[in-house]
Write a protein that holds these residues in place. Structure first.
Motif, PDB file in Angstrom:
ATOM      1  N   LYS A 169      81.425 -25.162  51.476  1.00 44.46           N
ATOM      2  CA  LYS A 169      80.286 -24.462  52.094  1.00 44.46           C
ATOM      3  C   LYS A 169      79.000 -24.617  51.267  1.00 44.46           C
ATOM      4  N   LEU A 170      78.711 -25.880  50.941  1.00 40.68           N
ATOM      5  CA  LEU A 170      77.538 -26.186  50.120  1.00 40.68           C
ATOM      6  C   LEU A 170      76.536 -27.086  50.835  1.00 40.68           C
ATOM      7  N   THR A 171      76.654 -27.237  52.139  1.00 40.87           N
ATOM      8  CA  THR A 171      75.781 -28.153  52.864  1.00 40.87           C
ATOM      9  C   THR A 171      74.327 -27.677  52.906  1.00 40.87           C
ATOM     10  N   ASP A 172      74.083 -26.409  52.570  1.00 40.30           N
ATOM     11  CA  ASP A 172      72.715 -25.883  52.573  1.00 40.30           C
ATOM     12  C   ASP A 172      71.961 -26.176  51.281  1.00 40.30           C
ATOM     13  N   LEU A 173      72.655 -26.693  50.266  1.00 42.31           N
ATOM     14  CA  LEU A 173      72.012 -26.973  48.983  1.00 42.31           C
ATOM     15  C   LEU A 173      71.264 -28.293  49.022  1.00 42.31           C
ATOM     16  N   GLU A 174      70.360 -28.479  48.057  1.00 48.64           N
ATOM     17  CA  GLU A 174      69.656 -29.751  47.934  1.00 48.64           C
ATOM     18  C   GLU A 174      70.627 -30.785  47.359  1.00 48.64           C
ATOM     19  N   HIS A 175      70.764 -31.929  48.058  1.00 52.56           N
ATOM     20  CA  HIS A 175      71.734 -32.954  47.666  1.00 52.56           C
ATOM     21  C   HIS A 175      71.070 -34.309  47.504  1.00 52.56           C
ATOM     22  N   TRP A 176      71.498 -34.996  46.482  1.00 55.87           N
ATOM     23  CA  TRP A 176      71.053 -36.355  46.223  1.00 55.87           C
ATOM     24  C   TRP A 176      72.282 -37.212  46.014  1.00 55.87           C
ATOM     25  N   ALA A 177      72.137 -38.510  46.197  1.00 50.66           N
ATOM     26  CA  ALA A 177      73.240 -39.449  45.972  1.00 50.66           C
ATOM     27  C   ALA A 177      72.697 -40.677  45.256  1.00 50.66           C
ATOM     28  N   PHE A 178      73.396 -41.079  44.193  1.00 51.58           N
ATOM     29  CA  PHE A 178      72.990 -42.265  43.443  1.00 51.58           C
ATOM     30  C   PHE A 178      72.845 -43.467  44.365  1.00 51.58           C
ATOM     31  N   ASP A 179      71.790 -44.212  44.143  1.00 48.87           N
ATOM     32  CA  ASP A 179      71.609 -45.514  44.772  1.00 48.87           C
ATOM     33  C   ASP A 179      72.620 -46.438  44.087  1.00 48.87           C
ATOM     34  N   ALA A 180      73.421 -47.136  44.846  1.00 49.63           N
ATOM     35  CA  ALA A 180      74.530 -47.921  44.288  1.00 49.63           C
ATOM     36  C   ALA A 180      74.088 -49.169  43.546  1.00 49.63           C
ATOM     37  N   THR A 181      72.833 -49.551  43.668  1.00 49.29           N
ATOM     38  CA  THR A 181      72.438 -50.836  43.094  1.00 49.29           C
ATOM     39  C   THR A 181      72.465 -50.861  41.570  1.00 49.29           C
ATOM     40  N   GLU A 182      72.142 -49.745  40.926  1.00 50.03           N
ATOM     41  CA  GLU A 182      72.093 -49.734  39.467  1.00 50.03           C
ATOM     42  C   GLU A 182      72.508 -48.378  38.890  1.00 50.03           C
ATOM     43  N   PRO A 183      73.788 -47.994  39.017  1.00 51.35           N
ATOM     44  CA  PRO A 183      74.187 -46.666  38.533  1.00 51.35           C
ATOM     45  C   PRO A 183      73.984 -46.477  37.028  1.00 51.35           C
ATOM     46  N   GLU A 184      74.209 -47.513  36.234  1.00 51.07           N
ATOM     47  CA  GLU A 184      74.004 -47.388  34.780  1.00 51.07           C
ATOM     48  C   GLU A 184      72.538 -47.108  34.460  1.00 51.07           C
ATOM     49  N   ARG A 185      71.656 -47.773  35.151  1.00 49.88           N
ATOM     50  CA  ARG A 185      70.218 -47.560  34.936  1.00 49.88           C
ATOM     51  C   ARG A 185      69.828 -46.134  35.345  1.00 49.88           C
TER      52      ARG A 185
END
Length: 162
Positions: free
Chosen positions: A95-111
Motif C-alpha cells: 500500500k505504497l502506491t501513493d508515495l513518490e517513486h523513482w526507478a533507476f535508468d538501466a543504461t548506467e546503474p553504476e554511474r
C-alpha cells in the motif's frame, strides 16, 4: 454489443489495483529531488525487489498512517526496467502506491550509484535522511521503526521485527 464491451473494459479498469508511477531516475534526478524538497525534512530510500531487508522496510513504510510523514518518503528502485512490474506489485502489496517513486535508468546503474553517493557501494537498503537545513545522513541496512519515526517526526507502531 459495443456498449457491453465498453462497459466490461471500464469495469476491468476500475477493478485493477493502483500501480505506482515511476519517475525515471537519471544522472540529474537526485539534484531535482533535492531542489524540489529544499528546506524540508525527507527520507530517500533505495531498494530492490531481490532484497529481503528492503521488503521488511516496505512493510514498515506501509504501516505509516500519517499522511504528512508518507509525503516525506521518496523511494527509488534500483532494478532494471524488466523488474519494474515486480516493483509495482510490491508497492501495491504494501500500500505504497501513493508515495513518490523513482526507478533507476538501466543504461548506467553504476554511474547512478556514484551520483547518489560516491561512498555507496550498492548495498541495500540504503537510506538518506535529509533534515531541513542540515547535511544528509546516510544509512546502510534496515531502518527500524524508532529511527524512521524520529526521521519523519511521527510515532510508528513497532511490528516486532525491528
Amino acid at each position: 454489443m459495443k456498449r457491453l464491451a465498453a462497459l466490461f473494459v471500464g469495469l476491468l479498469l476500475l477493478a485493477r489495483p493502483a500501480f505506482a508511477e515511476f519517475n525515471p531516475f537519471g544522472t540529474d534526478s537526485l539534484a531535482q529531488i533535492e531542489t524540489r524538497r529544499a528546506g524540508s525534512d525527507f527520507v530517500l530510500v533505495l531498494w530492490s525487489v531481490d532484497c529481503p531487508p528492503c521488503l521488511k522496510e516496505l512493510a514498515l513504510f506501509g504501516t505509516l498512517t500519517d499522511a504528512r510523514a508518507r509525503q516525506r518518503l521518496v523511494l527509488i528502485v534500483t532494478d532494471d526496467p524488466e523488474r519494474h512490474a515486480e516493483a509495482d506489485a510490491l508497492l501495491a502489496r504494501f500500500k505504497l502506491t501513493d508515495l513518490e517513486h523513482w526507478a533507476f535508468d538501466a543504461t548506467e546503474p553504476e554511474r547512478l550509484r556514484q551520483r547518489v553517493d560516491p561512498a555507496w557501494f550498492g548495498e541495500l537498503p540504503r537510506s538518506y535522511h535529509y533534515p531541513a537545513g542540515q547535511p544528509r545522513q546516510a544509512r546502510s541496512g534496515l531502518i527500524d521503526a524508532p529511527t524512521l519515526g524520529r526521521w519523519l517526526g511521527t510515532s510508528i507502531p513497532s511490528t516486532g521485527h525491528d
